[in-house]
Design a protein around this motif. Structure first.
Motif, mmCIF file in Angstrom:
data_model
loop_
_atom_site.group_PDB
_atom_site.id
_atom_site.type_symbol
_atom_site.label_atom_id
_atom_site.label_comp_id
_atom_site.label_asym_id
_atom_site.label_seq_id
_atom_site.Cartn_x
_atom_site.Cartn_y
_atom_site.Cartn_z
ATOM 1 N N ASP A 162 -4.729 -7.587 -3.594
ATOM 2 C CA ASP A 162 -3.831 -7.699 -4.617
ATOM 3 C C ASP A 162 -2.513 -7.950 -3.975
ATOM 4 O O ASP A 162 -1.734 -6.952 -3.821
ATOM 5 C CB ASP A 162 -3.983 -6.472 -5.392
ATOM 6 C CG ASP A 162 -3.041 -6.679 -6.864
ATOM 7 O OD1 ASP A 162 -2.408 -7.556 -6.964
ATOM 8 O OD2 ASP A 162 -3.440 -5.554 -7.776
ATOM 9 N N ARG A 163 -1.859 -8.985 -3.901
ATOM 10 C CA ARG A 163 -0.424 -9.588 -3.417
ATOM 11 C C ARG A 163 -0.587 -9.394 -1.879
ATOM 12 O O ARG A 163 -1.533 -8.650 -1.147
ATOM 13 C CB ARG A 163 0.748 -8.562 -3.688
ATOM 14 C CG ARG A 163 0.970 -8.657 -5.219
ATOM 15 C CD ARG A 163 2.273 -7.821 -5.391
ATOM 16 N NE ARG A 163 2.595 -7.733 -6.710
ATOM 17 C CZ ARG A 163 3.361 -8.531 -7.590
ATOM 18 N NH1 ARG A 163 3.547 -9.736 -7.218
ATOM 19 N NH2 ARG A 163 3.812 -8.266 -8.856
ATOM 20 N N TYR A 164 0.101 -10.325 -1.072
ATOM 21 C CA TYR A 164 0.162 -10.274 0.254
ATOM 22 C C TYR A 164 1.631 -10.723 0.889
ATOM 23 O O TYR A 164 2.366 -10.860 0.095
ATOM 24 C CB TYR A 164 -0.936 -11.284 0.896
ATOM 25 C CG TYR A 164 -1.407 -11.110 2.346
ATOM 26 C CD1 TYR A 164 -1.599 -9.863 2.875
ATOM 27 C CD2 TYR A 164 -1.610 -12.259 3.128
ATOM 28 C CE1 TYR A 164 -2.024 -9.875 4.141
ATOM 29 C CE2 TYR A 164 -1.991 -12.250 4.350
ATOM 30 C CZ TYR A 164 -2.236 -10.834 4.899
ATOM 31 O OH TYR A 164 -2.642 -10.764 6.251
ATOM 32 N N ASN B 175 4.404 -2.939 6.313
ATOM 33 C CA ASN B 175 3.461 -2.239 5.507
ATOM 34 C C ASN B 175 1.832 -3.189 5.488
ATOM 35 O O ASN B 175 0.927 -2.424 5.635
ATOM 36 C CB ASN B 175 3.843 -1.898 3.954
ATOM 37 C CG ASN B 175 2.948 -1.337 3.219
ATOM 38 O OD1 ASN B 175 2.508 -1.769 2.188
ATOM 39 N ND2 ASN B 175 2.374 -0.152 3.584
ATOM 40 N N ARG B 176 2.254 -4.534 5.780
ATOM 41 C CA ARG B 176 1.091 -5.343 5.951
ATOM 42 C C ARG B 176 0.645 -5.055 7.316
ATOM 43 O O ARG B 176 -0.520 -4.847 7.618
ATOM 44 C CB ARG B 176 1.391 -6.797 5.820
ATOM 45 C CG ARG B 176 1.498 -6.924 4.264
ATOM 46 C CD ARG B 176 1.699 -8.539 3.883
ATOM 47 N NE ARG B 176 3.082 -8.835 4.152
ATOM 48 C CZ ARG B 176 3.939 -8.736 2.867
ATOM 49 N NH1 ARG B 176 3.996 -8.087 2.147
ATOM 50 N NH2 ARG B 176 5.323 -9.193 3.276
ATOM 51 N N TRP B 177 1.727 -5.110 8.248
ATOM 52 C CA TRP B 177 0.913 -5.182 9.834
ATOM 53 C C TRP B 177 0.417 -3.751 10.195
ATOM 54 O O TRP B 177 -0.679 -3.703 10.936
ATOM 55 C CB TRP B 177 2.538 -5.221 10.769
ATOM 56 C CG TRP B 177 2.857 -6.798 10.756
ATOM 57 C CD1 TRP B 177 3.852 -7.308 10.359
ATOM 58 C CD2 TRP B 177 2.206 -7.614 11.617
ATOM 59 N NE1 TRP B 177 3.930 -8.698 10.578
ATOM 60 C CE2 TRP B 177 2.972 -8.966 11.400
ATOM 61 C CE3 TRP B 177 0.589 -8.012 12.238
ATOM 62 C CZ2 TRP B 177 2.246 -10.231 12.067
ATOM 63 C CZ3 TRP B 177 0.339 -8.855 12.894
ATOM 64 C CH2 TRP B 177 1.130 -10.141 12.792
ATOM 65 N N ASP C 169 0.808 -1.302 -0.074
ATOM 66 C CA ASP C 169 -0.146 0.096 -0.109
ATOM 67 C C ASP C 169 0.873 1.153 0.076
ATOM 68 O O ASP C 169 1.605 1.426 1.048
ATOM 69 C CB ASP C 169 -0.857 0.054 1.217
ATOM 70 C CG ASP C 169 -1.863 1.285 1.282
ATOM 71 O OD1 ASP C 169 -1.520 2.272 0.790
ATOM 72 O OD2 ASP C 169 -2.742 0.967 1.941
ATOM 73 N N ARG C 170 1.090 1.816 -1.176
ATOM 74 C CA ARG C 170 1.967 2.874 -1.464
ATOM 75 C C ARG C 170 1.690 4.217 -0.678
ATOM 76 O O ARG C 170 2.312 5.215 -0.751
ATOM 77 C CB ARG C 170 2.529 2.950 -2.889
ATOM 78 C CG ARG C 170 2.859 1.926 -3.395
ATOM 79 C CD ARG C 170 3.392 1.761 -5.031
ATOM 80 N NE ARG C 170 3.460 0.632 -5.667
ATOM 81 C CZ ARG C 170 4.375 0.661 -6.577
ATOM 82 N NH1 ARG C 170 5.420 1.404 -6.845
ATOM 83 N NH2 ARG C 170 4.710 -0.584 -7.035
ATOM 84 N N THR C 171 0.453 4.092 -0.185
ATOM 85 C CA THR C 171 -0.296 5.560 0.426
ATOM 86 C C THR C 171 0.571 5.841 1.871
ATOM 87 O O THR C 171 0.181 7.086 2.089
ATOM 88 C CB THR C 171 -1.696 5.796 0.373
ATOM 89 O OG1 THR C 171 -2.086 4.853 1.399
ATOM 90 C CG2 THR C 171 -2.266 5.154 -1.040
HETATM 91 N N1 FDM Z 1 6.670 -7.089 -3.524
HETATM 92 C C1 FDM Z 1 5.562 -6.965 -3.127
HETATM 93 C C2 FDM Z 1 7.772 -7.491 -2.735
HETATM 94 O O1 FDM Z 1 8.957 -7.543 -3.154
HETATM 95 N N2 FDM Z 1 7.463 -7.836 -1.582
HETATM 96 C C3 FDM Z 1 6.047 -7.864 -1.096
HETATM 97 O O2 FDM Z 1 5.850 -8.182 0.430
HETATM 98 C C4 FDM Z 1 5.126 -7.236 -2.146
HETATM 99 C C5 FDM Z 1 3.751 -7.058 -1.528
HETATM 100 O O3 FDM Z 1 6.695 -5.289 -5.003
HETATM 101 F F1 FDM Z 1 7.536 -6.457 -7.924
HETATM 102 C C6 FDM Z 1 7.025 -6.514 -5.046
HETATM 103 C C7 FDM Z 1 6.421 -7.380 -6.132
HETATM 104 C C8 FDM Z 1 6.211 -6.355 -7.374
HETATM 105 C C9 FDM Z 1 6.273 -5.066 -6.568
HETATM 106 O O4 FDM Z 1 4.181 -4.406 -7.555
HETATM 107 C C10 FDM Z 1 5.000 -4.225 -6.340
HETATM 108 P P1 FDM Z 1 2.721 -3.973 -7.873
HETATM 109 O O5 FDM Z 1 2.967 -3.830 -9.337
HETATM 110 O O6 FDM Z 1 2.522 -2.804 -7.198
HETATM 111 O O7 FDM Z 1 1.911 -5.054 -7.568
#
Ligand code: FDM
Ligand code: MG
Length: 212
Positions: free
Chosen positions: A96-98, A75-77, A44-46
Motif C-alpha cells: 500500500d504505497r511505495y 523507511n522503505r530502505w 510503516d509507522r511502527t
Molecule cells: N506519503 C507516503 C509521502 O508523502 N511520502 C511517501 O513516501 C509515502 C509512502 O504520507 F499522505 C504520504 C502520502 C499520505 C501519507 O498516508 C500516508 P496513509 O494514509 O498512511 O497511506
C-alpha cells in the motif's frame, strides 16, 4: 531448481481511491487460492523512523521538507532486507504505497523536481506491477471529507495527481491504471487479474532495481 519467488505488487492512487481496502482484499484472495501473500504499507509507522513520519503526518511535529522526504525513503530502505527475504521465500507482497507516493507527494511541494525526489529511492526492489487506482476529484468528494492529516486537502491532492501522471509516463515501470470508480468487487476483479499475471511472470524473472 530454486523455488519460485513471490511478486512485488504495489497499489498507488489518490486519497479515497480504496488502496487499503483493495490491498486487504487482494491478499485474502491470493491466500484463498493457495498463493502465499502478505500486505505491507508505506510509511510503516511502527519503526523508529516510521514514528517520526507518523508524528509529522499527524502535525504533532514539523520537519524540514527535504528531511522528511529522506525519512520516507529511509523507511522503505530499512524494510528492504525483510522484503527480499519474503519474496525469495515465494511470498507475494502487496504494498500500500511505495516510492511513487514518495515522489508524487514531495514533488507537489514548491521547489522540488521529480528528479531530485526520485534519487534516494533509486535501486529499491522494483515492483513487478504497479496499479494506479484512478478516481476523479468529484468521485473522491462523494466518498466523504478529507481527514485531518497533513496533505489531506483537495488542492494538494490535485497537484499530487499531476505528479503521478508524470511518473506514469515512465515505461520502465509496469503501470496499470485501474478505474477505482467501480464498486469494490469490480475493482477487486480487475486487480486480481493483473496480479495473477504479474505473479506468473515474476516467478521466472530476477527481482529488478527501481529507476536504474
Ligand atoms: N506519503 C507516503 C509521502 O508523502 N511520502 C511517501 O513516501 C509515502 C509512502 O504520507 F499522505 C504520504 C502520502 C499520505 C501519507 O498516508 C500516508 P496513509 O494514509 O498512511 O497511506
Ligand atoms: Mg490516508
Amino acid at each position: 531448481m530454486a523455488s519460485k519467488r513471490g511478486a512485488l505488487i504495489v497499489l498507488e492512487g489518490v486519497d479515497k481511491a480504496g488502496k487499503t481496502t483493495q490491498c486487504k482484499r487482494l491478499v485474502q484472495a491470493l491466500q484463498q487460492s493457495g498463493r502465499p501473500a502478505e500486505v505491507m504499507r508505506f510509511p510503516d509507522r511502527t519503526t523508529t523512523i516510521g514514528q517520526l513520519i507518523s508524528s509529522y503526518l499527524e502535525k504533532k511535529s514539523d520537519l524540514e521538507d527535504h528531511t522528511v522526504h529522506l525519512l520516507f525513503s529511509a523507511n522503505r530502505w530499512e524494510l528492504v532486507p525483510t522484503m527480499k527475504k519474503k519474496l525469495e521465500q515465494g511470498i507475494t507482497l502487496v504494498v500500500d504505497r511505495y516510492a511513487f507516493s514518495g515522489v508524487a507527494f514531495t514533488s507537489a511541494k514548491p521547489g522540488f523536481c521529480l528528479d531530485w525526489c526520485m534519487k534516494p529511492d533509486v535501486g529499491l526492489p522494483k515492483p513487478d506491477l504497479v496499479m494506479f487506482l484512478k478516481l476523479s476529484p468529484a468521485d473522491a468528494a462523494l466518498r466523504g471529507q478529507f481527514g485531518e492529516e497533513r496533505y489531506e486537502t483537495s488542492a494538494f491532492q490535485k497537484v499530487v495527481q499531476q505528479r503521478f501522471d508524470e511518473l506514469m509516463k515512465d515505461t520502465s515501470v509496469n503501470w496499470q491504471v485501474i478505474d477505482a470508480s467501480q464498486n469494490i468487487d469490480g475493482v477487486h476483479n480487475n486487480i486480481m487479474d493483473h496480479s495473477l499475471n504479474a505473479i506468473n511472470t515474476a516467478q521466472n524473472l530476477p527481482l529488478g532495481e527501481l529507476w536504474k
